[in-house]
Design a protein around this motif. Sequence first.
Motif, PDB file in Angstrom:
ATOM      1  N   SER A 267       6.772  11.178  21.643  1.00 16.28           N
ATOM      2  CA  SER A 267       6.082  12.007  20.664  1.00 16.28           C
ATOM      3  C   SER A 267       6.990  12.569  19.570  1.00 16.28           C
ATOM      4  O   SER A 267       8.134  12.946  19.820  1.00 16.28           O
ATOM      5  CB  SER A 267       5.431  13.170  21.424  1.00 16.28           C
ATOM      6  N   ASN A 268       6.447  12.600  18.389  1.00 14.45           N
ATOM      7  CA  ASN A 268       6.956  13.426  17.303  1.00 14.45           C
ATOM      8  C   ASN A 268       6.019  14.619  17.234  1.00 14.45           C
ATOM      9  O   ASN A 268       4.811  14.417  17.070  1.00 14.45           O
ATOM     10  CB  ASN A 268       6.895  12.644  15.978  1.00 14.45           C
ATOM     11  N   PRO A 269       6.447  15.852  17.382  1.00 14.66           N
ATOM     12  CA  PRO A 269       7.813  16.362  17.277  1.00 14.66           C
ATOM     13  C   PRO A 269       8.498  16.705  18.595  1.00 14.66           C
ATOM     14  O   PRO A 269       9.612  17.220  18.561  1.00 14.66           O
ATOM     15  CB  PRO A 269       7.584  17.665  16.511  1.00 14.66           C
ATOM     16  N   THR A 270       7.847  16.451  19.736  1.00 19.39           N
ATOM     17  CA  THR A 270       8.386  17.073  20.955  1.00 19.39           C
ATOM     18  C   THR A 270       9.311  16.169  21.757  1.00 19.39           C
ATOM     19  O   THR A 270      10.046  16.648  22.617  1.00 19.39           O
ATOM     20  CB  THR A 270       7.235  17.482  21.900  1.00 19.39           C
ATOM     21  N   GLY A 271       9.250  14.858  21.522  1.00 17.28           N
ATOM     22  CA  GLY A 271      10.021  13.934  22.350  1.00 17.28           C
ATOM     23  C   GLY A 271       9.386  13.704  23.709  1.00 17.28           C
ATOM     24  O   GLY A 271       9.971  13.057  24.581  1.00 17.28           O
ATOM     25  N   GLY A 272       8.159  14.224  23.901  1.00 18.23           N
ATOM     26  CA  GLY A 272       7.470  14.038  25.180  1.00 18.23           C
ATOM     27  C   GLY A 272       7.143  12.571  25.424  1.00 18.23           C
ATOM     28  O   GLY A 272       6.841  11.829  24.484  1.00 18.23           O
ATOM     29  N   VAL A 273       7.244  12.151  26.686  1.00 19.72           N
ATOM     30  CA  VAL A 273       6.860  10.785  27.050  1.00 19.72           C
ATOM     31  C   VAL A 273       5.830  10.867  28.183  1.00 19.72           C
ATOM     32  O   VAL A 273       5.685  11.912  28.810  1.00 19.72           O
ATOM     33  CB  VAL A 273       8.074   9.939  27.511  1.00 19.72           C
ATOM     34  N   ALA A 274       5.109   9.787  28.408  1.00 20.36           N
ATOM     35  CA  ALA A 274       4.112   9.797  29.482  1.00 20.36           C
ATOM     36  C   ALA A 274       4.482   8.751  30.522  1.00 20.36           C
ATOM     37  O   ALA A 274       4.986   7.679  30.182  1.00 20.36           O
ATOM     38  CB  ALA A 274       2.738   9.488  28.916  1.00 20.36           C
ATOM     39  N   THR A 275       4.232   9.080  31.774  1.00 22.25           N
ATOM     40  CA  THR A 275       4.453   8.097  32.842  1.00 22.25           C
ATOM     41  C   THR A 275       3.209   7.217  32.959  1.00 22.25           C
ATOM     42  O   THR A 275       2.135   7.564  32.465  1.00 22.25           O
ATOM     43  CB  THR A 275       4.668   8.789  34.197  1.00 22.25           C
ATOM     44  N   ARG A 276       3.376   6.117  33.637  1.00 23.00           N
ATOM     45  CA  ARG A 276       2.230   5.219  33.880  1.00 23.00           C
ATOM     46  C   ARG A 276       1.118   5.987  34.633  1.00 23.00           C
ATOM     47  O   ARG A 276      -0.058   5.862  34.321  1.00 23.00           O
ATOM     48  CB  ARG A 276       2.735   4.018  34.693  1.00 23.00           C
ATOM     49  N   GLU A 277       1.510   6.818  35.596  1.00 23.41           N
ATOM     50  CA  GLU A 277       0.505   7.558  36.376  1.00 23.41           C
ATOM     51  C   GLU A 277      -0.284   8.499  35.471  1.00 23.41           C
ATOM     52  O   GLU A 277      -1.503   8.613  35.594  1.00 23.41           O
ATOM     53  CB  GLU A 277       1.173   8.376  37.496  1.00 23.41           C
ATOM     54  N   GLN A 278       0.419   9.170  34.555  1.00 29.74           N
ATOM     55  CA  GLN A 278      -0.297  10.076  33.637  1.00 29.74           C
ATOM     56  C   GLN A 278      -1.288   9.298  32.784  1.00 29.74           C
ATOM     57  O   GLN A 278      -2.417   9.728  32.581  1.00 29.74           O
ATOM     58  CB  GLN A 278       0.704  10.757  32.692  1.00 29.74           C
ATOM     59  N   LEU A 279      -0.829   8.160  32.280  1.00 35.43           N
ATOM     60  CA  LEU A 279      -1.706   7.369  31.410  1.00 35.43           C
ATOM     61  C   LEU A 279      -2.910   6.851  32.200  1.00 35.43           C
ATOM     62  O   LEU A 279      -4.025   6.786  31.675  1.00 35.43           O
ATOM     63  CB  LEU A 279      -0.929   6.215  30.772  1.00 35.43           C
ATOM     64  N   GLU A 280      -2.694   6.529  33.465  1.00 34.95           N
ATOM     65  CA  GLU A 280      -3.828   6.052  34.284  1.00 34.95           C
ATOM     66  C   GLU A 280      -4.856   7.159  34.459  1.00 34.95           C
ATOM     67  O   GLU A 280      -6.069   6.934  34.385  1.00 34.95           O
ATOM     68  CB  GLU A 280      -3.329   5.577  35.650  1.00 34.95           C
ATOM     69  N   GLU A 281      -4.351   8.382  34.640  1.00 37.50           N
ATOM     70  CA  GLU A 281      -5.258   9.513  34.819  1.00 37.50           C
ATOM     71  C   GLU A 281      -6.031   9.795  33.517  1.00 37.50           C
ATOM     72  O   GLU A 281      -7.234  10.045  33.532  1.00 37.50           O
ATOM     73  CB  GLU A 281      -4.420  10.735  35.226  1.00 37.50           C
ATOM     74  N   ILE A 282      -5.299   9.733  32.394  1.00 35.29           N
ATOM     75  CA  ILE A 282      -5.941   9.933  31.087  1.00 35.29           C
ATOM     76  C   ILE A 282      -6.981   8.830  30.857  1.00 35.29           C
ATOM     77  O   ILE A 282      -8.103   9.083  30.398  1.00 35.29           O
ATOM     78  CB  ILE A 282      -4.855   9.935  29.974  1.00 35.29           C
ATOM     79  N   ALA A 283      -6.624   7.607  31.231  1.00 37.00           N
ATOM     80  CA  ALA A 283      -7.542   6.473  31.051  1.00 37.00           C
ATOM     81  C   ALA A 283      -8.806   6.661  31.880  1.00 37.00           C
ATOM     82  O   ALA A 283      -9.914   6.380  31.413  1.00 37.00           O
ATOM     83  CB  ALA A 283      -6.835   5.176  31.441  1.00 37.00           C
ATOM     84  N   ASP A 284      -8.654   7.161  33.109  1.00 39.10           N
ATOM     85  CA  ASP A 284      -9.838   7.395  33.964  1.00 39.10           C
ATOM     86  C   ASP A 284     -10.818   8.324  33.269  1.00 39.10           C
ATOM     87  O   ASP A 284     -12.029   8.100  33.272  1.00 39.10           O
ATOM     88  CB  ASP A 284      -9.420   8.066  35.285  1.00 39.10           C
ATOM     89  N   VAL A 285     -10.266   9.378  32.646  1.00 39.50           N
ATOM     90  CA  VAL A 285     -11.120  10.365  31.981  1.00 39.50           C
ATOM     91  C   VAL A 285     -11.800   9.732  30.763  1.00 39.50           C
ATOM     92  O   VAL A 285     -12.999   9.919  30.536  1.00 39.50           O
ATOM     93  CB  VAL A 285     -10.288  11.609  31.578  1.00 39.50           C
ATOM     94  N   ILE A 286     -11.039   8.981  29.997  1.00 35.75           N
ATOM     95  CA  ILE A 286     -11.622   8.346  28.806  1.00 35.75           C
ATOM     96  C   ILE A 286     -12.708   7.361  29.228  1.00 35.75           C
ATOM     97  O   ILE A 286     -13.804   7.324  28.656  1.00 35.75           O
ATOM     98  CB  ILE A 286     -10.513   7.647  27.977  1.00 35.75           C
ATOM     99  N   TYR A 287     -12.425   6.614  30.277  1.00 36.54           N
ATOM    100  CA  TYR A 287     -13.381   5.616  30.759  1.00 36.54           C
ATOM    101  C   TYR A 287     -14.687   6.289  31.186  1.00 36.54           C
ATOM    102  O   TYR A 287     -15.783   5.840  30.863  1.00 36.54           O
ATOM    103  CB  TYR A 287     -12.759   4.860  31.936  1.00 36.54           C
ATOM    104  N   ALA A 288     -14.533   7.422  31.864  1.00 38.58           N
ATOM    105  CA  ALA A 288     -15.715   8.093  32.408  1.00 38.58           C
ATOM    106  C   ALA A 288     -16.476   8.876  31.350  1.00 38.58           C
ATOM    107  O   ALA A 288     -17.704   8.968  31.401  1.00 38.58           O
ATOM    108  CB  ALA A 288     -15.294   9.032  33.543  1.00 38.58           C
ATOM    109  N   LYS A 289     -15.765   9.450  30.380  1.00 40.01           N
ATOM    110  CA  LYS A 289     -16.433  10.423  29.493  1.00 40.01           C
ATOM    111  C   LYS A 289     -16.635   9.979  28.060  1.00 40.01           C
ATOM    112  O   LYS A 289     -17.552  10.441  27.376  1.00 40.01           O
ATOM    113  CB  LYS A 289     -15.613  11.729  29.470  1.00 40.01           C
ATOM    114  N   ALA A 290     -15.736   9.134  27.533  1.00 36.69           N
ATOM    115  CA  ALA A 290     -15.803   8.846  26.087  1.00 36.69           C
ATOM    116  C   ALA A 290     -16.868   7.791  25.802  1.00 36.69           C
ATOM    117  O   ALA A 290     -17.061   6.869  26.596  1.00 36.69           O
ATOM    118  CB  ALA A 290     -14.442   8.371  25.594  1.00 36.69           C
ATOM    119  N   PRO A 291     -17.557   7.929  24.676  1.00 34.01           N
ATOM    120  CA  PRO A 291     -18.517   6.885  24.321  1.00 34.01           C
ATOM    121  C   PRO A 291     -17.803   5.537  24.173  1.00 34.01           C
ATOM    122  O   PRO A 291     -16.621   5.505  23.823  1.00 34.01           O
ATOM    123  CB  PRO A 291     -19.049   7.337  22.950  1.00 34.01           C
TER     124      PRO A 291
END
Length: 458
Positions: free
Chosen positions: A200-224
Amino acid sequence: MNTLACPEAIDTQDPKKFAPVIPKLRQRLFSDRTYRIGSENAFRIAPQIRELELQGHKVIKCNLGEPDFPLAKHIADEIKRQIDLGLTHYCDPQGILPLRAAIARMISRTRKLDVSPERVVVFPGGKPAIGLTQQTYCDPGDEVIYPSPGYPIYESFTGYVRAKPVPLHVREEAGFSFSGRELAPLITDRTRVIILNFPSNPTGGVATREQLEEIADVIYAKAPDCARIYSDEIYEDILFDGNRHQSIASVPGMAERTIIAGGVSKSFGWTGGRVGWAVYPTTEEAAVFKNLNINYFSCVSAYNQMGAAVALESPSSAEAISRMCDAFSERRDVMVAGLNSIPGIRCREPGGAFYLFPNIAGVCEKLGALQAYSKMPAGDRERSSPSTLVQMFLLWRYQVATMDRRSFGSIGSEGQHYLRVSIATALDDLKIGLERIRNAVTDVNGFQDFIKEGKHLC
Ligand code: PLP
């Protein structure tokens, strides 16, 4: 205090705030939407730095969002060769095939996907696809979720296209990342674009595969189904501590919804090349963006695109990237330790990119920035913050250029006291900058004097 200290008043997300300004100017010249676009302060601060340099000061530039390394010779040689070969005319508005094929191969290999060149569109830099994406997928009232603090252009465009900005506040305690639990309540049936940016800009934050999987689950379930993830992966090569880049597009079910964006600016230190790209879920979507390219700029210079193809495919590139990351990593270690040794500053280690994002709440309190901010006239307060006052004090009195928290998404940023410190500057200069910051944060009288003078407060 000088009430005219903040003259650039027109960028805003909320046109109501500037109701007295809009009608008067609109009748004369500009459209309403002109007042609803923001900006990138990293560019707007440049004239102030120049002014200080003209006065004879050496400014330590911790504001920069570009690697301080030259373009690698093998890439520069290819660009010159292509110019000599005459590749100086209009070319395919979608991007020349050799580059799109190289991008498709790179994305297929690194994300374990099967991407064809027909789904790739080349833009003049990583930036244009951000606004064009909002313009393409959002009608007025549709919602764009984006990280805050985040790259300012994400929020900047929401007002321009009349989308509703929905900042997802990433927290320091969570390593400047977020989980599906934080994302879930923000998704509605009007959500059209969800922007992710790791590293990330500006924080330098990175995401692990597990975090992305969890985010993906939410998007899959909730996003149009028609919502798109805009995964800005422009810092994908700049990672520390053995981190490996993870893309949400690699999570099963996400490739169909994800636009993967990248470019040459950061990985190859080639911000002047203006070559960026996006990989779309479908060829139909790519065709829409190709047509926008035709309308806006026709094409990106072909010789630079050939240079970008070499950058992506040459074995020499990996060495150049690795040397750059080693330098960033050394600077990060020195600067994080140095900043943490200054009372009032708390700085996490970024996992990638080339920015530090220290918490300066203690400094704001010690210097009296919170109080000074609360006494500013309401109009100026809207364009400033306690961390802005510290940023400006550091620049004008100690000649260290940094960026304030508000520069990375202002909606809901009140009460968050951070600075972005870029480490894309030589280590010796960074050490000088560190000592200047150390001295500045104890200079209460100097800060009060700066506030009284009333210039440059936002
Ligand atoms: N995306 C992010 C997260 C960035 O930080 C930047 C530049 O700072 C860009 C996109 C734009 O890159 P470019 O200079 O290639 O337009």
